[in-house]
Design a protein around this motif. Sequence first.
Motif, PDB file in Angstrom:
ATOM      1  N   GLY A  10       0.811  -1.212   0.000  1.00  0.00           N
ATOM      2  CA  GLY A  10       0.000   0.000   0.000  1.00  0.00           C
ATOM      3  C   GLY A  10       0.843   1.260   0.000  1.00  0.00           C
ATOM      4  O   GLY A  10       0.556   2.209  -0.721  1.00  0.00           O
ATOM      5  N   GLY A  11       1.891   1.270   0.790  1.00  0.00           N
ATOM      6  CA  GLY A  11       2.778   2.438   0.827  1.00  0.00           C
ATOM      7  C   GLY A  11       3.467   2.673  -0.502  1.00  0.00           C
ATOM      8  O   GLY A  11       3.517   3.804  -0.995  1.00  0.00           O
ATOM      9  N   LEU A  12       3.992   1.605  -1.099  1.00  0.00           N
ATOM     10  CA  LEU A  12       4.650   1.733  -2.407  1.00  0.00           C
ATOM     11  C   LEU A  12       3.655   2.165  -3.483  1.00  0.00           C
ATOM     12  O   LEU A  12       3.947   3.064  -4.274  1.00  0.00           O
ATOM     13  N   ALA A  13       2.504   1.510  -3.517  1.00  0.00           N
ATOM     14  CA  ALA A  13       1.500   1.834  -4.537  1.00  0.00           C
ATOM     15  C   ALA A  13       1.000   3.263  -4.377  1.00  0.00           C
ATOM     16  O   ALA A  13       0.862   3.992  -5.358  1.00  0.00           O
ATOM     17  N   GLY A  14       0.716   3.677  -3.148  1.00  0.00           N
ATOM     18  CA  GLY A  14       0.251   5.035  -2.912  1.00  0.00           C
ATOM     19  C   GLY A  14       1.282   6.076  -3.268  1.00  0.00           C
ATOM     20  O   GLY A  14       0.968   7.116  -3.851  1.00  0.00           O
ATOM     21  N   TRP A  15       2.541   5.787  -2.970  1.00  0.00           N
ATOM     22  CA  TRP A  15       3.623   6.725  -3.288  1.00  0.00           C
ATOM     23  C   TRP A  15       3.804   6.855  -4.797  1.00  0.00           C
ATOM     24  O   TRP A  15       3.898   7.960  -5.330  1.00  0.00           O
ATOM     25  N   SER A  18       0.808   8.679  -6.265  1.00  0.00           N
ATOM     26  CA  SER A  18       0.830  10.112  -5.958  1.00  0.00           C
ATOM     27  C   SER A  18       1.852  10.842  -6.819  1.00  0.00           C
ATOM     28  O   SER A  18       1.626  11.987  -7.208  1.00  0.00           O
ATOM     29  N   MET A  19       2.969  10.185  -7.152  1.00  0.00           N
ATOM     30  CA  MET A  19       3.948  10.806  -8.053  1.00  0.00           C
ATOM     31  C   MET A  19       3.376  10.906  -9.468  1.00  0.00           C
ATOM     32  O   MET A  19       3.556  11.927 -10.136  1.00  0.00           O
ATOM     33  N   ILE A  20       2.696   9.869  -9.926  1.00  0.00           N
ATOM     34  CA  ILE A  20       2.105   9.886 -11.264  1.00  0.00           C
ATOM     35  C   ILE A  20       1.037  10.966 -11.368  1.00  0.00           C
ATOM     36  O   ILE A  20       0.950  11.669 -12.374  1.00  0.00           O
ATOM     37  N   MET A  21       0.248  11.131 -10.323  1.00  0.00           N
ATOM     38  CA  MET A  21      -0.839  12.104 -10.333  1.00  0.00           C
ATOM     39  C   MET A  21      -0.399  13.507  -9.908  1.00  0.00           C
ATOM     40  O   MET A  21      -1.211  14.419  -9.832  1.00  0.00           O
ATOM     41  N   GLY A  22       0.877  13.687  -9.591  1.00  0.00           N
ATOM     42  CA  GLY A  22       1.390  14.999  -9.224  1.00  0.00           C
ATOM     43  C   GLY A  22       0.976  15.477  -7.846  1.00  0.00           C
ATOM     44  O   GLY A  22       0.876  16.669  -7.604  1.00  0.00           O
ATOM     45  N   ARG A  23       0.728  14.557  -6.929  1.00  0.00           N
ATOM     46  CA  ARG A  23       0.288  14.913  -5.576  1.00  0.00           C
ATOM     47  C   ARG A  23       1.289  14.501  -4.507  1.00  0.00           C
ATOM     48  O   ARG A  23       0.972  14.517  -3.330  1.00  0.00           O
ATOM     49  N   ASP A  24       2.486  14.138  -4.913  1.00  0.00           N
ATOM     50  CA  ASP A  24       3.457  13.611  -3.959  1.00  0.00           C
ATOM     51  C   ASP A  24       3.798  14.603  -2.861  1.00  0.00           C
ATOM     52  O   ASP A  24       3.934  14.234  -1.704  1.00  0.00           O
ATOM     53  N   ALA A  25       3.905  15.887  -3.195  1.00  0.00           N
ATOM     54  CA  ALA A  25       4.263  16.894  -2.200  1.00  0.00           C
ATOM     55  C   ALA A  25       3.132  17.127  -1.200  1.00  0.00           C
ATOM     56  O   ALA A  25       3.376  17.588  -0.090  1.00  0.00           O
ATOM     57  N   GLN A  26       1.894  16.780  -1.566  1.00  0.00           N
ATOM     58  CA  GLN A  26       0.750  17.038  -0.702  1.00  0.00           C
ATOM     59  C   GLN A  26       0.433  15.869   0.221  1.00  0.00           C
ATOM     60  O   GLN A  26      -0.365  16.009   1.132  1.00  0.00           O
ATOM     61  N   ILE A  38      -6.465   1.216  -0.152  1.00  0.00           N
ATOM     62  CA  ILE A  38      -7.782   1.380  -0.778  1.00  0.00           C
ATOM     63  C   ILE A  38      -7.668   1.164  -2.288  1.00  0.00           C
ATOM     64  O   ILE A  38      -8.543   0.548  -2.906  1.00  0.00           O
ATOM     65  N   GLY A  39      -6.576   1.642  -2.877  1.00  0.00           N
ATOM     66  CA  GLY A  39      -6.334   1.415  -4.295  1.00  0.00           C
ATOM     67  C   GLY A  39      -6.197  -0.061  -4.625  1.00  0.00           C
ATOM     68  O   GLY A  39      -6.653  -0.521  -5.672  1.00  0.00           O
ATOM     69  N   GLY A  40      -5.582  -0.826  -3.734  1.00  0.00           N
ATOM     70  CA  GLY A  40      -5.477  -2.272  -3.928  1.00  0.00           C
ATOM     71  C   GLY A  40      -6.841  -2.935  -3.936  1.00  0.00           C
ATOM     72  O   GLY A  40      -7.102  -3.843  -4.734  1.00  0.00           O
ATOM     73  N   ILE A  66      -1.696  -3.759  -9.715  1.00  0.00           N
ATOM     74  CA  ILE A  66      -3.134  -3.631  -9.479  1.00  0.00           C
ATOM     75  C   ILE A  66      -3.403  -2.523  -8.459  1.00  0.00           C
ATOM     76  O   ILE A  66      -4.299  -1.696  -8.635  1.00  0.00           O
ATOM     77  N   ALA A  67      -2.608  -2.480  -7.392  1.00  0.00           N
ATOM     78  CA  ALA A  67      -2.779  -1.455  -6.358  1.00  0.00           C
ATOM     79  C   ALA A  67      -2.460  -0.066  -6.899  1.00  0.00           C
ATOM     80  O   ALA A  67      -3.144   0.915  -6.559  1.00  0.00           O
ATOM     81  N   ILE A  68      -1.451   0.050  -7.746  1.00  0.00           N
ATOM     82  CA  ILE A  68      -1.103   1.351  -8.335  1.00  0.00           C
ATOM     83  C   ILE A  68      -2.244   1.851  -9.213  1.00  0.00           C
ATOM     84  O   ILE A  68      -2.644   3.017  -9.121  1.00  0.00           O
ATOM     85  N   VAL A  69      -2.777   0.976 -10.065  1.00  0.00           N
ATOM     86  CA  VAL A  69      -3.893   1.374 -10.931  1.00  0.00           C
ATOM     87  C   VAL A  69      -5.098   1.794 -10.090  1.00  0.00           C
ATOM     88  O   VAL A  69      -5.719   2.825 -10.353  1.00  0.00           O
ATOM     89  N   GLY A  70      -5.415   1.026  -9.067  1.00  0.00           N
ATOM     90  CA  GLY A  70      -6.530   1.386  -8.190  1.00  0.00           C
ATOM     91  C   GLY A  70      -6.292   2.694  -7.464  1.00  0.00           C
ATOM     92  O   GLY A  70      -7.212   3.508  -7.309  1.00  0.00           O
ATOM     93  N   ALA A  71      -5.061   2.930  -7.019  1.00  0.00           N
ATOM     94  CA  ALA A  71      -4.734   4.180  -6.320  1.00  0.00           C
ATOM     95  C   ALA A  71      -4.813   5.379  -7.264  1.00  0.00           C
ATOM     96  O   ALA A  71      -5.273   6.458  -6.858  1.00  0.00           O
TER      97      ALA A  71
END
Length: 85
Positions: A10-15, A18-26, A38-40, A66-71
Amino acid sequence: MNILAWIIVGGLAGWIASMIMGRDAQMGLVANIVVGIIGGIIGGIIARALNLGPGFEGFNIYSLLIAIVGAIILLFVLRLVRRGA
């Protein structure tokens, strides 16, 4: 899958999402883990519905993808909801 694997994947997928979606800093560590878990779940439901495999099972590359796509889907929907509010 045990709780430690859920947290790691979950931590890896969320991170990554968030980088792909441009929200990493937030987002912080806890937000990345929550979004990834939740993405998983979201990705697993979609994968099963489309007969793409078992969904989010175990600690492997397929589950991470799968978790990255869901996130990414989760972050996209959250962005749409925040713009509309």
